[in-house]
Design an enzyme around this catalytic site. Structure first.
Site, short mmCIF file in Angstrom:
data_model
loop_
_atom_site.label_atom_id
_atom_site.label_comp_id
_atom_site.label_asym_id
_atom_site.label_seq_id
_atom_site.Cartn_x
_atom_site.Cartn_y
_atom_site.Cartn_z
N TRP A 105 0.84 -1.22 0.00
CA TRP A 105 0.00 0.00 0.00
C TRP A 105 0.86 1.25 0.00
O TRP A 105 0.56 2.23 -0.67
CB TRP A 105 -0.99 -0.02 1.16
CG TRP A 105 -2.01 -1.11 1.04
CD1 TRP A 105 -2.21 -2.15 1.91
CD2 TRP A 105 -2.96 -1.30 -0.03
NE1 TRP A 105 -3.22 -2.95 1.45
CE2 TRP A 105 -3.69 -2.46 0.28
CE3 TRP A 105 -3.25 -0.61 -1.20
CZ2 TRP A 105 -4.70 -2.94 -0.56
CZ3 TRP A 105 -4.26 -1.09 -2.03
CH2 TRP A 105 -4.97 -2.24 -1.70
N ASP A 175 -1.79 6.79 6.13
CA ASP A 175 -2.84 5.90 5.64
C ASP A 175 -3.17 4.96 6.79
O ASP A 175 -2.39 4.08 7.13
CB ASP A 175 -2.33 5.13 4.42
CG ASP A 175 -3.33 4.06 3.94
OD1 ASP A 175 -4.42 3.93 4.54
OD2 ASP A 175 -3.01 3.37 2.96
N LYS A 199 -12.30 -1.70 6.53
CA LYS A 199 -11.57 -2.55 7.47
C LYS A 199 -12.13 -2.36 8.89
O LYS A 199 -12.47 -3.32 9.56
CB LYS A 199 -10.08 -2.23 7.49
CG LYS A 199 -9.16 -2.49 6.27
CD LYS A 199 -9.72 -2.85 5.00
CE LYS A 199 -8.84 -3.20 3.85
NZ LYS A 199 -7.74 -2.37 3.47
#
Ligand SMILES: *Cc1c(COP(=O)(O)O)cnc(C)c1O
Length: 363
Positions: A105, A175, A199
């Site tokens: 990511w 993030d 999530k």
């Protein structure tokens, strides 16, 4: 209801939601607050949605201690759109941004930022397969960076920054997609934080963004309006139609978190849950943890069995007894158990006893 039928959803995302939240969604779905309408049918400019947006922002601020000099945005496009929007708004051509690279990511965030401006890699554990978080003394952050970006929890590898990196006075950007609101957050250390909802916050299709207001001055008027943070803040997340249903579910999740004792309460529970599964990994050579001890995540626990075929049998047998979504990411293989906020403690206990039992039968 997943928990009541004794199925535990260990998926990395979209992921488990609190059963009590899903029950409220079900009760409300045809008729929200005596309006005679479903939240799915309501104008984003209706009074009910006005109130919702007001209340959800108030409750998010109270839960996470977000002061007035920060704005809270409810956006679409996932964390991946933020990989682009962030540099488009905050990066200038002559001032590079620092990126700390701890997994796929982070790499994707770098890849998108490089299309917009200059990027410096100020730390990376790629050469070690991203199984750990770099130490502070391994970072080479520039005091002149436009911002410094890191990924607080690395969903694929099961690593997590135990504490945010120290980047001096440079705006710190994170993030937080896979660990937001899982532990207390000192937002004043950050200039910008973002997380896709699927999530730890709610359904896919919603992204939470928290931005320090002085950074809004960097958003150029030449940006597309739906990608301009200053425009989005000015319109209170309603420059165009926001993801109303996702915001409604997020609000229920935030209220549920308050009932769990807020971020301190949920952190204690998350630590207990993770400790149960790590104890099994540490008890025996049969299970090999993937992340190094000092970088272990409380959200995604990664481990391998002695052989690839045992790894396959493990996730198959786990699924048969209702422990779902445990097979690891295709990049790493092995197992990955995600213990997000909404995973009840009984899920971690059941997984730990399954691990003991599986070792007895196959070890
Ligand atoms: C899941 C995830 C993403 C991607 O989110 P999308 O909503 O699919 O764009 C980004 N970063 C992290 C840390 C993630 O866990």
């Amino acid at each position: 209801m997943s928990q009541s039928s004794q199925v535990f959803n260990f998926s990395a995302g979209p992921a488990v939601l609190p059963a009590s939240v899903l029950e409220i969604v079900q009760q409300d779905l045809l008729n929200l607050a005596d309006s005679g309408m479903s939240i799915l049918e309501m104008s984003h400019r209706s009074r009910t949605v006005d109130q919702l947006l007001h209340d959800v922002e108030t409750d998010v601020r109270a839960l996470a201690g977000i002061p007035e000099n920060y704005s809270v945005l409810f956006l679409q496009g996932g964390a991946s759109l933020q990989f682009s929007m962030l540099p488009m708004n905050l990066l200038s051509v002559d001032q590079p941004a620092d990126y700390l690279v701890t997994g796929v990511w982070s790499q994707k965030a770098v890849h998108e930022a490089e299309k917009v401006g200059a990027v410096r890699i100020a730390g990376s554990t790629e050469s070690e397969g991203f199984i750990r978080i770099p130490r502070q003394d391994e970072l080479s952050c520039s005091p002149n960076a436009a911002y410094a970006h890191f990924t607080s929890n690395n969903t694929i590898y099961g690593t997590q920054w135990q504490d945010a990196p120290d980047v001096g006075t440079v705006p710190l950007v994170s993030d937080m997609s896979s660990d937001i609101f899982s532990r207390p957050l000192n937002i004043e250390r950050y200039g910008f934080a973002y997380a896709s909802a699927q999530k730890n916050l709610g359904p896919a299709g919603l992204t939470l963004v928290i931005i320090r207001n002085d950074l809004l001055e960097r958003s150029s008027r030449s940006l597309p309006s739906v990608m301009n943070y200053a425009t989005l803040v000015k319109h209170g997340s309603r420059y165009n139609t926001p993801p109303v249903f996702g915001i409604y579910v997020l609000h229920l999740v935030v209220r549920w978190l308050q009932e769990q004792g807020g971020l301190a309460g949920i952190a204690r529970r998350n630590e207990r849950k993770a400790a149960k599964v790590y104890a099994e990994i540490d008890r025996t050579e049969f299970y090999q943890g993937i992340a190094t001890d000092d970088s272990r995540s409380f959200m995604n626990i990664t481990f391998k069995l002695p052989t690839k075929s045992l790894d396959e049998v493990f996730s198959q047998e786990a699924a048969k007894v209702g422990l779902l979504g445990i097979a690891g990411h295709r990049l790493l293989e092995g197992q990955r158990a995600s213990l997000y906020n909404a995973m009840p403690e009984s899920g971690a206990v059941t997984l730990a006893s399954f691990m003991r039992d599986f070792e007895r039968r196959h070890g």
